[in-house]
Design a protein around this motif. Structure first.
Motif, short mmCIF file in Angstrom:
data_model
loop_
_atom_site.label_atom_id
_atom_site.label_comp_id
_atom_site.label_asym_id
_atom_site.label_seq_id
_atom_site.Cartn_x
_atom_site.Cartn_y
_atom_site.Cartn_z
N UNK A 12 43.94 40.32 30.13
CA UNK A 12 43.17 41.40 30.74
C UNK A 12 42.48 41.03 32.04
N UNK A 13 42.77 39.85 32.59
CA UNK A 13 42.12 39.38 33.82
C UNK A 13 43.19 38.99 34.83
N UNK A 14 43.09 39.53 36.04
CA UNK A 14 44.16 39.39 37.02
C UNK A 14 43.63 38.95 38.39
N UNK A 41 40.49 41.29 39.00
CA UNK A 41 40.35 42.54 38.27
C UNK A 41 40.25 42.25 36.78
N UNK A 42 39.23 42.83 36.13
CA UNK A 42 39.05 42.69 34.69
C UNK A 42 39.22 44.06 34.05
N UNK A 43 40.17 44.16 33.13
CA UNK A 43 40.47 45.43 32.47
C UNK A 43 39.98 45.38 31.03
N UNK A 44 38.97 46.21 30.73
CA UNK A 44 38.38 46.31 29.40
C UNK A 44 38.14 47.80 29.16
N UNK A 48 36.38 46.28 36.03
CA UNK A 48 35.57 45.66 37.09
C UNK A 48 36.46 44.94 38.09
N UNK A 49 36.13 45.11 39.36
CA UNK A 49 36.78 44.36 40.44
C UNK A 49 35.75 43.40 41.01
#
Length: 403
Positions: A12-14, A41-44, A48-49
């Protein structure tokens, strides 16, 4: 045509940054290996960027983000640092993610509003963060750490608590362009980090020491450090934190650095004799001709050299232009715990050594021993004196390395 691809660094972290293959100068700091501008980028449950990229690369960053989510769905944009290589794409992001909250330090908010006041800043939804403040993304928590003067007053870092990742912005970075994203995939990463420290963070070594102490007090565990430039530290990230501590304390080796330029070879002959004297005394010596070596690497060599010899020919009754420029560059970075020896040659006016002495005195640096200058060219007795001085400088370096 294939779109630029993001890189997953954890679940989930890019990485959604860009590589600047052609970067060769970073406000005076030479970057022969290129550079990168890293955004994450954190996708939860919330998205959040963390940081953006230089404005000219905003489209590439947005394309990477779009491979993962619609940029309009970003809930938080964290601006760890106002400087334009990090914040340049903020207007582009905020124009798309109109409901996003923009998180920055207090001075970060002020700086962003001053810099982007004609680019939509009045419409941005700011949230000011202090050390220890947290926000929840759902399963994950972001904590903020003020990193004042590392290397701007607004500097901040973001810690992802559950994954133990520190998004460190300008701290712990390197200026290198590579298709690899992790420290264990590239060679010489520690040397690149040392060059970066010497030319970016050296003036703020006192603050670096305080920062390292603050991180220890917070009691956070770090499994990965993701800086804003260069590769990500995942193989024992403590080693770069420990290196910062050593560099900040100015720990010295038994080493003398000889820096010079020359017109007709006289100053060069003096430099080589000084270097030979250092070598004969059993101390490491490095020699840097200012027009044949980049200043950024010279500053890296200077970091662990307790004794610095600087030589210049006289031109127009002044020190040579490259020496004058380097002294301005070096004194601005203000290396600590060094002793300097100045030497040079002249024809009919001996202004070079006097000019260097004035610069060293103005910077409140310490001279190792009395300066030396020769008229026209060094003869046998002059060369012997240079070699003897080299031996003396070696002994000073030995003593300094012990302390």
């Amino acid at each position: 045509m294939d779109e630029p691809q993001p890189l997953k660094i954890a679940e989930g972290i890019y990485w959604v940054g860009v590589v600047d293959w052609n970067l060769r100068d970073f406000h005076g700091y030479e970057t022969p290996k290129g550079g990168s501008y890293n955004a994450y980028l954190i996708v939860d449950e919330k998205i959040a960027l963390i940081d953006t990229v230089k404005a000219s690369f905003s489209e590439e960053m947005l394309k990477r983000i779009s491979q993962i989510i619609d940029p309009a769905k970003i809930d938080y944009v964290i601006s760890n640092h106002v400087e334009m290589d990090h914040s340049g794409s903020l207007p582009a992001i905020m124009d798309i993610a109109t409901n996003a909250t923009l998180i920055a330090s207090s001075k970060g908010k002020s700086g962003l509003c001053e810099h982007y006041r004609e680019m939509g800043c009045d419409n941005w939804n700011f949230q000011v963060a202090k050390t220890g403040d947290e926000i929840s993304l759902g399963k994950r928590t972001l904590m903020f750490i003020e990193a004042t003067m590392l290397h701007w007053p607004d500097s901040m870092q973001t810690y992802l608590r559950e994954d133990k990742i520190l998004f460190s912005n300008d701290a712990f970075g390197q200026h290198i362009a590579t298709s690899k994203r992790f420290d264990d995939e590239v060679e010489d990463v520690m040397e690149d980090a040392a060059i970066y420290y010497a030319n970016i963070l050296l003036p703020f070594s006192g603050q670096v020491i305080k920062y390292v102490e603050k991180v220890k007090e917070l009691g956070i565990s770090i499994d990965m450090i993701a800086p804003a430039h260069g590769v990500i530290w995942r193989r024992d990230p403590a080693r770069i934190i420990e290196a910062y501590g050593r560099w900040a304390r100015g720990e010295a080796a038994q080493k003398v650095l000889v820096i010079y330029d020359t017109m007709w070879g006289s100053t060069e002959k003096m430099a080589m004799e000084i270097a030979e004297g250092v070598r004969e005394a059993g101390v490491e010596v490095r020699v840097r001709h200012l027009r044949k070596n980049d200043w950024s690497m010279t500053m890296k060599e200077l970091m662990d050299s307790p004794v610095i010899a600087i030589g210049s020919p006289t031109m127009n009754n002044k020190m040579f232009y490259t020496v004058a420029g380097f002294l301005t560059y070096m004194t601005g970075l203000h290396p600590k715990n060094k002793k300097y020896f100045l030497f040079g040659s002249y024809g009919w006016g001996g202004g070079a050594v006097k000019g260097m002495e004035k610069e060293i005195e103005s910077a409140r640096f310490e001279l190792a021993t009395e300066s030396l200058q020769v008229k026209f060219r060094p003869f046998e007795d002059d060369l012997k004196q240079c070699r003897d001085i080299g031996k003396r400088l070696a002994e000073i370096a030995k003593e300094e390395a012990k302390s």
